[in-house]
Design a protein around this motif. Structure first.
Motif, PDB file in Angstrom:
ATOM      1  N   THR A 225       0.653  -1.198  -0.119  1.00  0.00           N
ATOM      2  CA  THR A 225       0.061   0.040   0.013  1.00  0.00           C
ATOM      3  C   THR A 225       0.776   1.352   0.050  1.00  0.00           C
ATOM      4  OG1 THR A 225      -1.873   1.417   1.257  1.00  0.00           O
ATOM      5  CG2 THR A 225      -0.411  -0.034   2.444  1.00  0.00           C
ATOM      6  N   GLY A 226       0.276   2.343  -0.738  1.00  0.00           N
ATOM      7  CA  GLY A 226       1.013   3.623  -0.609  1.00  0.00           C
ATOM      8  C   GLY A 226       1.005   4.063   0.663  1.00  0.00           C
ATOM      9  N   ALA A 227       1.854   4.953   0.899  1.00  0.00           N
ATOM     10  CA  ALA A 227       2.102   5.775   2.254  1.00  0.00           C
ATOM     11  C   ALA A 227       2.822   6.959   2.335  1.00  0.00           C
ATOM     12  CB  ALA A 227       2.440   4.749   3.540  1.00  0.00           C
ATOM     13  N   THR A 228       2.396   8.067   2.492  1.00  0.00           N
ATOM     14  CA  THR A 228       3.034   8.989   2.808  1.00  0.00           C
ATOM     15  C   THR A 228       3.313   9.471   4.075  1.00  0.00           C
ATOM     16  OG1 THR A 228       1.834  10.015   0.769  1.00  0.00           O
ATOM     17  CG2 THR A 228       3.093  11.673   2.083  1.00  0.00           C
ATOM     18  N   VAL A 229       4.720   9.473   4.477  1.00  0.00           N
ATOM     19  CA  VAL A 229       5.440   9.412   5.815  1.00  0.00           C
ATOM     20  C   VAL A 229       6.022  10.873   5.810  1.00  0.00           C
ATOM     21  CG1 VAL A 229       6.816   8.456   7.494  1.00  0.00           C
ATOM     22  CG2 VAL A 229       5.380   6.922   6.062  1.00  0.00           C
ATOM     23  N   THR A 230       5.488  11.621   6.965  1.00  0.00           N
ATOM     24  CA  THR A 230       6.197  12.856   7.228  1.00  0.00           C
ATOM     25  C   THR A 230       6.620  12.615   8.798  1.00  0.00           C
ATOM     26  OG1 THR A 230       4.606  14.046   6.027  1.00  0.00           O
ATOM     27  CG2 THR A 230       6.008  15.146   7.456  1.00  0.00           C
ATOM     28  N   VAL A 231       7.893  12.587   8.832  1.00  0.00           N
ATOM     29  CA  VAL A 231       8.449  12.168  10.328  1.00  0.00           C
ATOM     30  C   VAL A 231       9.630  13.281  10.581  1.00  0.00           C
ATOM     31  CG1 VAL A 231      10.264  10.608   9.227  1.00  0.00           C
ATOM     32  CG2 VAL A 231       9.347  10.232  11.694  1.00  0.00           C
ATOM     33  N   ALA A 232       9.623  13.527  11.935  1.00  0.00           N
ATOM     34  CA  ALA A 232      10.698  14.426  12.417  1.00  0.00           C
ATOM     35  C   ALA A 232      11.079  13.735  13.898  1.00  0.00           C
ATOM     36  CB  ALA A 232      10.301  15.847  12.408  1.00  0.00           C
ATOM     37  N   PRO A 233      12.099  14.300  14.369  1.00  0.00           N
ATOM     38  CA  PRO A 233      12.587  13.751  15.919  1.00  0.00           C
ATOM     39  C   PRO A 233      11.429  13.811  16.880  1.00  0.00           C
ATOM     40  CG  PRO A 233      14.441  14.992  14.761  1.00  0.00           C
ATOM     41  CD  PRO A 233      13.253  15.000  13.791  1.00  0.00           C
TER      42      PRO A 233
ATOM     43  N   ARG B 276       7.115  14.971  17.631  1.00  0.00           N
ATOM     44  CA  ARG B 276       5.397  15.037  17.026  1.00  0.00           C
ATOM     45  C   ARG B 276       5.287  16.266  16.512  1.00  0.00           C
ATOM     46  NH1 ARG B 276       1.431  12.601  20.915  1.00  0.00           N
ATOM     47  NH2 ARG B 276       2.721  10.529  20.481  1.00  0.00           N
ATOM     48  N   GLU B 277       5.704  17.416  17.226  1.00  0.00           N
ATOM     49  CA  GLU B 277       5.380  18.763  16.948  1.00  0.00           C
ATOM     50  C   GLU B 277       6.236  18.992  15.617  1.00  0.00           C
ATOM     51  OE1 GLU B 277       6.391  17.741  19.953  1.00  0.00           O
ATOM     52  OE2 GLU B 277       4.178  17.739  20.691  1.00  0.00           O
ATOM     53  N   GLU B 278       7.282  18.661  15.562  1.00  0.00           N
ATOM     54  CA  GLU B 278       8.019  19.163  14.336  1.00  0.00           C
ATOM     55  C   GLU B 278       7.639  18.582  13.170  1.00  0.00           C
ATOM     56  OE1 GLU B 278      12.674  19.111  14.916  1.00  0.00           O
ATOM     57  OE2 GLU B 278      11.952  18.005  16.448  1.00  0.00           O
ATOM     58  N   ALA B 279       7.034  17.417  13.178  1.00  0.00           N
ATOM     59  CA  ALA B 279       6.575  16.452  11.995  1.00  0.00           C
ATOM     60  C   ALA B 279       5.315  17.135  11.653  1.00  0.00           C
ATOM     61  CB  ALA B 279       6.475  14.943  12.547  1.00  0.00           C
ATOM     62  N   HIS B 280       4.393  17.476  12.665  1.00  0.00           N
ATOM     63  CA  HIS B 280       3.337  18.118  12.114  1.00  0.00           C
ATOM     64  C   HIS B 280       3.475  19.432  11.748  1.00  0.00           C
ATOM     65  CE1 HIS B 280       0.125  14.928  13.302  1.00  0.00           C
ATOM     66  NE2 HIS B 280       1.088  14.903  14.406  1.00  0.00           N
ATOM     67  N   ALA B 281       4.299  20.230  12.038  1.00  0.00           N
ATOM     68  CA  ALA B 281       4.638  21.598  11.606  1.00  0.00           C
ATOM     69  C   ALA B 281       5.201  21.207  10.147  1.00  0.00           C
ATOM     70  CB  ALA B 281       5.715  22.330  12.335  1.00  0.00           C
ATOM     71  N   ARG B 282       6.057  20.230   9.925  1.00  0.00           N
ATOM     72  CA  ARG B 282       6.556  20.057   8.459  1.00  0.00           C
ATOM     73  C   ARG B 282       5.394  19.613   7.641  1.00  0.00           C
ATOM     74  NH1 ARG B 282      11.702  16.426   8.156  1.00  0.00           N
ATOM     75  NH2 ARG B 282      12.557  18.320   9.155  1.00  0.00           N
ATOM     76  N   ARG B 283       4.570  18.802   8.171  1.00  0.00           N
ATOM     77  CA  ARG B 283       3.314  18.309   7.170  1.00  0.00           C
ATOM     78  C   ARG B 283       2.366  19.657   6.917  1.00  0.00           C
ATOM     79  NH1 ARG B 283       0.669  14.392   4.162  1.00  0.00           N
ATOM     80  NH2 ARG B 283      -1.079  15.345   3.664  1.00  0.00           N
ATOM     81  N   ALA B 284       2.374  20.641   7.918  1.00  0.00           N
ATOM     82  CA  ALA B 284       1.424  21.801   7.646  1.00  0.00           C
ATOM     83  C   ALA B 284       2.092  22.557   6.703  1.00  0.00           C
ATOM     84  CB  ALA B 284       1.186  22.557   8.996  1.00  0.00           C
TER      85      ALA B 284
ATOM     86  N   ALA C  79      15.666  10.253   3.697  1.00  0.00           N
ATOM     87  CA  ALA C  79      16.737   9.873   4.590  1.00  0.00           C
ATOM     88  C   ALA C  79      16.189   9.770   6.168  1.00  0.00           C
ATOM     89  CB  ALA C  79      17.932  10.935   4.651  1.00  0.00           C
ATOM     90  N   ASP C  80      15.178  10.912   6.241  1.00  0.00           N
ATOM     91  CA  ASP C  80      14.519  10.672   7.711  1.00  0.00           C
ATOM     92  C   ASP C  80      13.885   9.431   8.044  1.00  0.00           C
ATOM     93  OD1 ASP C  80      15.474  13.410   8.219  1.00  0.00           O
ATOM     94  OD2 ASP C  80      13.525  14.444   7.370  1.00  0.00           O
ATOM     95  N   VAL C  81      13.036   9.031   6.838  1.00  0.00           N
ATOM     96  CA  VAL C  81      12.444   7.812   6.963  1.00  0.00           C
ATOM     97  C   VAL C  81      13.410   6.873   7.160  1.00  0.00           C
ATOM     98  CG1 VAL C  81      10.778   6.100   6.070  1.00  0.00           C
ATOM     99  CG2 VAL C  81      10.486   8.437   5.899  1.00  0.00           C
ATOM    100  N   VAL C  82      14.449   6.555   6.641  1.00  0.00           N
ATOM    101  CA  VAL C  82      15.582   5.746   6.550  1.00  0.00           C
ATOM    102  C   VAL C  82      16.262   5.513   7.987  1.00  0.00           C
ATOM    103  CG1 VAL C  82      17.927   5.050   5.972  1.00  0.00           C
ATOM    104  CG2 VAL C  82      16.131   5.106   4.246  1.00  0.00           C
ATOM    105  N   GLU C  83      16.631   6.810   8.453  1.00  0.00           N
ATOM    106  CA  GLU C  83      17.402   6.838  10.047  1.00  0.00           C
ATOM    107  C   GLU C  83      16.405   6.891  11.020  1.00  0.00           C
ATOM    108  OE1 GLU C  83      19.396  10.642   9.454  1.00  0.00           O
ATOM    109  OE2 GLU C  83      20.290   9.872   7.458  1.00  0.00           O
ATOM    110  N   LEU C  84      15.230   7.473  10.915  1.00  0.00           N
ATOM    111  CA  LEU C  84      14.486   7.537  11.914  1.00  0.00           C
ATOM    112  C   LEU C  84      13.393   6.387  12.409  1.00  0.00           C
ATOM    113  CD1 LEU C  84      13.503  11.366  11.851  1.00  0.00           C
ATOM    114  CD2 LEU C  84      15.273  10.185  13.468  1.00  0.00           C
ATOM    115  N   VAL C  85      12.920   5.789  11.302  1.00  0.00           N
ATOM    116  CA  VAL C  85      11.825   4.863  11.306  1.00  0.00           C
ATOM    117  C   VAL C  85      12.213   3.339  11.160  1.00  0.00           C
ATOM    118  CG1 VAL C  85       9.409   4.229  10.396  1.00  0.00           C
ATOM    119  CG2 VAL C  85      10.082   6.728  10.370  1.00  0.00           C
TER     120      VAL C  85
END
Ligand SMILES: Cc1cc2nc3c(=O)[nH]c(=O)nc-3n(C[C@H](O)[C@H](O)[C@H](O)COP(=O)(O)O)c2cc1C
Length: 455
Positions: A279-287, A289-297, A407-413
């Motif tokens: 399945t397709g998935a668009t992942v926005t991740v950051a160190p 939760r707040e940073e991730a949601h800010a990035r998604r916004a 790279a964020d997904v690779v390193e963080l997830v």
């Protein structure tokens, strides 16, 4: 119960994938047409053990009433575009294990040329090539570009595609016996002609006769991918595909879709595990939760309703900007992308209007799960999706489009997925088919309809 997931990355050879993100510093506006960009991305994914880099592609572009809308050119919406297939050899040379899946249509291409290109790529990649079989999006634009008559109805294109695939499989699987390539310089025998079996197929749409000139490669047939989700598209996948891509947006619906694909494969005499579903998935991740949601916004601020309408029109042929926003979706029919329209209409729920659809489409487009959060949040949500739907893997869809977001997904997830039993190393350099199916030798399964062509 969890199982290790397959992981692919969805890309397009455009400045942006879908919504225009090329203007953002984390986008690929300045690099999308440079070999170096794709080499860097491929090396990152190869080093992380990602299974494949997937290139969606179309000859067409979004149109409204047969015209290139100004917004498509101005905002770089899946336009301009280069041919990804021509890049694969360069990427293969820079990587060891990463597979490459390239899209090629059964409408305007011919079976022999397609079979030859993919067989050659299987040689150049040492068994790491896959084919995403499409029956055409932006089809009317493509037909016009090629100066061809209309390529038929939605279901008719799938009927023709069955024949197209069979002819390719006959060339790949049916011509060369395993020991036909002799290469004996002392006897001056390169190929044993007694071990070559000419194809002779006459079809309604496609015919072909003769010997396939490409000798057997590691996989022979590329790994066959497909992503249609209409009833006819699913039947096509159940017969032909080894890997089906879906755009799950809820665990319940995606789970039903996964079991339907497997049940249909079994009805076609295949094993239920012969068809892998990602399945397709668009992942926005950051160190955090707040940073991730800010990035998604920040990402969503790049998405406008005008651009959403243009992309929607490109997929469905329906120009929603020209309709009363209160129009109910059930009043609209499209031969091009009925699935996309139908997915907005849920039994028992109020019928959505044009305005509802455009706003939803703006942020989700026709993509899969939208996952945003800290590394822990993302890993948890992926586990819930994996367990709740029984999918075999994820197709990671781009956010801004540059290499850093991957790279964020690779390193963080990925390390967290490994802890949860959802991510595991695979033998380096193995064929793409073995990576995806676990099969030992990279060859098409004996239960696949293509195996019947073997001599
Ligand atoms: C993950 C994914 C990738 C796709 N990639 C392509 C592509 O590269 N080129 C294309 O023309 N269509 C692409 N499609 C569209 C499908 O192949 C198919 O044409 C579309 O879903 C309409 O078929 P359907 O009516 O059977 O659903 C993709 C769809 C999905 C879900």
């Amino acid at each position: 119960m969890t199982k290790p997931l397959s992981l692919g990355v969805f890309e397009m050879m455009n400045p942006s994938v879908g919504m225009p993100t090329w203007t953002h510093p984390m986008g690929k506006g300045d690099h999308w047409d440079s070999v170096e960009h794709w080499v860097q991305l491929s090396r990152l994914l190869d080093g992380a053990g990602v299974d494949f880099l997937f290139f969606a592609d179309t000859y067409g572009y979004p149109t409204i009433d047969g015209r290139l809308p100004d917004a498509v050119a101005e905002h770089g919406i899946q336009f301009p575009a280069l041919d990804p297939m021509l890049l694969i050899s360069a990427l293969a040379r820079e990587t060891e294990s990463l597979g490459f899946v390239v899209t090629s249509p059964t409408t305007v291409e011919r079976p022999y040329a397609t079979a030859r290109r993919f067989a050659s790529l299987d040689h150049y990649t040492a068994g790491r090539i896959g084919w995403n079989i499409v029956t055409g999006s932006s089809q009317s634009t493509t037909d016009e570009l090629f100066g061809l008559p209309d390529s038929g109805t939605h279901d008719g294109r799938y009927d023709a595609a069955d024949e197209f695939i069979d002819l390719c499989l006959a060339f790949w699987e049916g011509v060369w016996e395993d020991d036909a390539l002799v290469r004996d310089a002392a006897r001056n025998v390169f190929v044993d002609p007694r071990k070559l079996h000419p194809v002779d197929r006459q079809g309604r749409w496609f015919s072909g006769a003769g010997v396939f000139a490409v000798p057997p490669s590691v996989q022979r047939s590329p790994v066959l991918f497909q992503a249609g989700t209409s009833d006819r598209g699913r039947a096509f996948a159940a017969r032909n595909a080894e890997c089906v891509l879906i755009q799950g947006q809820s665990i319940g619906k995606a789970g039903e879709h996964v079991s339907d694909i497997r049940a249909q494969a079994v009805a076609h005499g295949r094993d239920k595990d012969d068809v892998k579903v990602l399945t397709g998935a668009t992942v926005t991740v950051a160190p955090t939760r707040e940073e991730a949601h800010a990035r998604r916004a920040e990402l969503e601020r790049l998405y406008t309703l005008e651009d959403a309408a243009v992309i929607f029109a490109g997929f469905t042929g329906v120009d929603l900007t020209g309709l009363d926003p209160a129009t109910e979706l059930t009043a609209i029919r499209s031969d091009q992308g009925q699935t996309l329209i139908d997915r907005f209409v849920r039994p028992g729920a109020p019928v959505p209007t044009v305005a509802d659809v455009l706003d939803g489409f703006r942020v989700k487009a026709n993509r899969g799960f939208q996952i945003t959060g800290s590394p822990e949040d993302v890993a948890e949500e992926i586990e819930q999706i994996a367990v709740g739907t029984d999918v075999d893997g994820l197709l990671l869809e781009p956010t801004f489009g540059g290499t850093d977001a991957y790279a964020d997904v690779v390193e963080l997830v990925l390390p967290l997925l490994r802890e949860r039993g959802l991510w595991a190393d695979k033998p380096a350099g193995s064929p793409l088919r073995s990576r995806l199916t676990g099969g030992p030798d990279g060859r098409l399964a004996a239960t696949h309809p293509g195996a019947r062509f073997r001599p």
